[in-house]
Design a protein around this motif. Structure first.
Motif, PDB file in Angstrom:
ATOM      1  N   ILE A 193     -69.638  -4.379 -37.121  1.00  0.00           N
ATOM      2  CA  ILE A 193     -69.574  -4.994 -35.429  1.00  0.00           C
ATOM      3  C   ILE A 193     -71.301  -4.183 -34.953  1.00  0.00           C
ATOM      4  CG2 ILE A 193     -69.535  -5.899 -33.388  1.00  0.00           C
ATOM      5  CD1 ILE A 193     -66.467  -4.201 -33.974  1.00  0.00           C
ATOM      6  N   ALA A 194     -72.097  -5.733 -35.150  1.00  0.00           N
ATOM      7  CA  ALA A 194     -73.884  -5.901 -34.461  1.00  0.00           C
ATOM      8  C   ALA A 194     -74.144  -5.971 -32.836  1.00  0.00           C
ATOM      9  CB  ALA A 194     -74.386  -6.886 -35.718  1.00  0.00           C
ATOM     10  N   LEU A 195     -73.330  -4.814 -32.554  1.00  0.00           N
ATOM     11  CA  LEU A 195     -72.949  -4.572 -30.983  1.00  0.00           C
ATOM     12  C   LEU A 195     -74.344  -4.300 -30.721  1.00  0.00           C
ATOM     13  CD1 LEU A 195     -71.440  -4.157 -28.776  1.00  0.00           C
ATOM     14  CD2 LEU A 195     -72.306  -1.433 -28.875  1.00  0.00           C
ATOM     15  N   PRO A 196     -74.892  -5.127 -29.509  1.00  0.00           N
ATOM     16  CA  PRO A 196     -76.712  -5.697 -28.792  1.00  0.00           C
ATOM     17  C   PRO A 196     -76.470  -4.588 -28.741  1.00  0.00           C
ATOM     18  CG  PRO A 196     -75.353  -6.860 -28.422  1.00  0.00           C
ATOM     19  CD  PRO A 196     -74.294  -6.125 -28.970  1.00  0.00           C
ATOM     20  N   GLY A 197     -78.494  -3.484 -28.962  1.00  0.00           N
ATOM     21  CA  GLY A 197     -79.112  -2.717 -28.184  1.00  0.00           C
ATOM     22  C   GLY A 197     -79.462  -1.737 -29.790  1.00  0.00           C
ATOM     23  N   GLY A 198     -78.768  -2.007 -30.554  1.00  0.00           N
ATOM     24  CA  GLY A 198     -78.835  -0.919 -31.544  1.00  0.00           C
ATOM     25  C   GLY A 198     -78.100  -0.125 -32.889  1.00  0.00           C
ATOM     26  N   GLU A 199     -77.641   0.329 -33.538  1.00  0.00           N
ATOM     27  CA  GLU A 199     -77.168  -0.001 -34.727  1.00  0.00           C
ATOM     28  C   GLU A 199     -75.840  -0.373 -34.427  1.00  0.00           C
ATOM     29  OE1 GLU A 199     -78.300   1.064 -37.665  1.00  0.00           O
ATOM     30  OE2 GLU A 199     -80.243   1.935 -36.737  1.00  0.00           O
ATOM     31  N   PRO A 200     -75.318  -0.498 -36.249  1.00  0.00           N
ATOM     32  CA  PRO A 200     -74.151  -1.639 -35.949  1.00  0.00           C
ATOM     33  C   PRO A 200     -72.923  -0.216 -35.715  1.00  0.00           C
ATOM     34  CG  PRO A 200     -75.377  -2.036 -38.021  1.00  0.00           C
ATOM     35  CD  PRO A 200     -75.740  -0.928 -36.982  1.00  0.00           C
ATOM     36  N   ILE A 201     -71.906  -1.013 -35.568  1.00  0.00           N
ATOM     37  CA  ILE A 201     -70.549  -0.386 -35.276  1.00  0.00           C
ATOM     38  C   ILE A 201     -69.716  -0.083 -36.024  1.00  0.00           C
ATOM     39  CG2 ILE A 201     -68.770   0.812 -33.568  1.00  0.00           C
ATOM     40  CD1 ILE A 201     -71.421   1.043 -32.650  1.00  0.00           C
ATOM     41  N   GLU A 202     -68.925   0.436 -36.677  1.00  0.00           N
ATOM     42  CA  GLU A 202     -67.929   1.047 -37.067  1.00  0.00           C
ATOM     43  C   GLU A 202     -66.027   0.735 -36.448  1.00  0.00           C
ATOM     44  OE1 GLU A 202     -67.579   3.422 -40.271  1.00  0.00           O
ATOM     45  OE2 GLU A 202     -69.474   2.239 -41.364  1.00  0.00           O
ATOM     46  N   PHE A 203     -65.463  -0.227 -36.782  1.00  0.00           N
ATOM     47  CA  PHE A 203     -63.898  -0.213 -36.299  1.00  0.00           C
ATOM     48  C   PHE A 203     -63.169  -0.713 -37.038  1.00  0.00           C
ATOM     49  CE2 PHE A 203     -61.418  -2.493 -33.401  1.00  0.00           C
ATOM     50  CZ  PHE A 203     -61.867  -1.675 -32.232  1.00  0.00           C
ATOM     51  N   ILE A 204     -61.996  -0.007 -36.706  1.00  0.00           N
ATOM     52  CA  ILE A 204     -60.633   0.079 -37.854  1.00  0.00           C
ATOM     53  C   ILE A 204     -59.790   0.077 -36.691  1.00  0.00           C
ATOM     54  CG2 ILE A 204     -58.937   1.512 -39.236  1.00  0.00           C
ATOM     55  CD1 ILE A 204     -61.047   2.903 -39.793  1.00  0.00           C
ATOM     56  N   ASP A 205     -58.438  -1.251 -37.054  1.00  0.00           N
ATOM     57  CA  ASP A 205     -57.853  -1.637 -36.642  1.00  0.00           C
ATOM     58  C   ASP A 205     -56.561  -0.814 -37.159  1.00  0.00           C
ATOM     59  OD1 ASP A 205     -55.349  -3.566 -36.046  1.00  0.00           O
ATOM     60  OD2 ASP A 205     -56.018  -4.701 -36.209  1.00  0.00           O
ATOM     61  N   ALA A 206     -55.936   0.298 -36.070  1.00  0.00           N
ATOM     62  CA  ALA A 206     -54.789   0.879 -36.946  1.00  0.00           C
ATOM     63  C   ALA A 206     -53.303   0.720 -36.335  1.00  0.00           C
ATOM     64  CB  ALA A 206     -55.190   2.011 -35.848  1.00  0.00           C
TER      65      ALA A 206
END
Length: 319
Positions: A193-206
């Protein structure tokens, strides 16, 4: 004349130990992570209630002046208390600087969860990411008809007409995460996810299988498969884990570089299942796990009609 036979009574000491022993065994199993098989694994979710209940045999032993039993009961109560109470007290150390991020997760019970209520929560809470489990194609249509497509146009979906469907919705640009594939369990989509203001975030739906019968082995495999936290990328894992923090398998996930958001702010004992039943929610199996570098400001739990899970909402600060 026939002599009257006196009824044999168990000695008070034996009765005291009968009260103390089950809680002492529970404490040992919880601290050492000894639960094995389906039934013990399911019972372990009741540890908060066992911790409260352990006060009774402690009182019985103390009032009966049974010293050895009192010592054992006190040790059991202390061990169970230290396992449970931190979740109600919180140890949050929210990052002073960083990017705000809001996460919402909800199990939709075969897509039956009320779409209008979910959209009301989305408009109120404004999550950056919505993680859904038991997402059906019909539920996607209902959510979009209620307005989710305009609010969260980016998505990575693996919807199915059964409990295996899952999906991620986002306000920000989102791409499927390559290289992640759970060995067992329901669909568990992952994204960058390209969260604004920095590096992207990895997200896992558990959403591992529940530890019922032979599925307990697949449940353990799924939990063991979650990747450890990475020094190069912030990762968040959120959803229905079918596990509480009293399960040793769940604690091993945390030991790989994560923390439970609700636990951090003293909301870790708020139950999330079963919801909308004649009995109130009893256990906490829906979680937002975050990298230890992530600050946690607030976690709340909300009711959603027509599903047996409550939604979890977390306000985070991402470095």
């Amino acid at each position: 004349m026939t002599p009257v036979r006196k009824r044999r009574r168990l000695p008070r000491t034996a009765l005291t130990w009968m009260a103390v022993t089950p809680f002492a065994a529970w404490a040992v199993a919880r601290v050492a992570g000894l639960e094995r098989g389906s039934l013990p694994t399911q019972l372990m979710t009741a540890t908060p209630y066992a911790a409260a209940g352990s006060l009774l045999p402690l009182m019985i032993a103390a009032l009966g002046r049974r010293r050895a039993a009192t010592v054992v009961a006190l040790l059991a109560t202390t061990a169970l208390g230290f396992s449970v109470l931190p979740r109600a007290l919180g140890t949050a150390d929210a990052a002073a600087k960083g990017r705000p991020m809001r996460v919402m997760t909800v199990n939709m019970l075969f897509g039956k969860a009320d779409a209008e209520t979910i959209l009301r929560l989305v408009r109120e809470f404004r999550p950056d990411v919505l993680s859904t489990q038991e997402l059906t194609p019909g539920a996607v249509e209902d959510l979009d008809a209620a307005g989710l497509k305009e609010l969260m146009p980016y998505r990575v979906l693996e919807a199915e007409w059964n409990a295996s469907g899952s999906g991620l919705f986002s306000r920000h640009r989102m791409e499927p995460l390559a290289g992640w594939s759970p060995p067992a369990g329901h669909h568990m989509p992952a994204a960058t996810i390209a969260l604004p203001g920095g590096e992207p975030i990895e997200f896992i739906d558990a959403h591992p299988f529940p530890p019922l019968g032979p599925q307990v082995a697949d449940w353990e495999r799924a939990l063991e498969s979650f990747p450890p936290a990475s020094p190069d990328r912030i990762r968040i894992i959120a959803g229905d884990f079918n596990a509480s923090l009293d399960h040793s398998s769940m604690r091993r996930v945390l030991a790989r570089g994560y923390k439970d958001a609700a636990d951090e702010v003293g909301a870790g004992l708020i139950p999330t299942w079963p919801a909308n039943k004649k009995v109130p929610p009893l256990i906490t199996i829906d979680h937002v796990l975050v990298d230890r570098r992530v600050g946690v400001h607030e976690v709340s739990v909300r009711d959603v009609p027509f599903t047996d899970h409550r939604a979890v909402l977390a306000r985070l600060i991402v470095p």
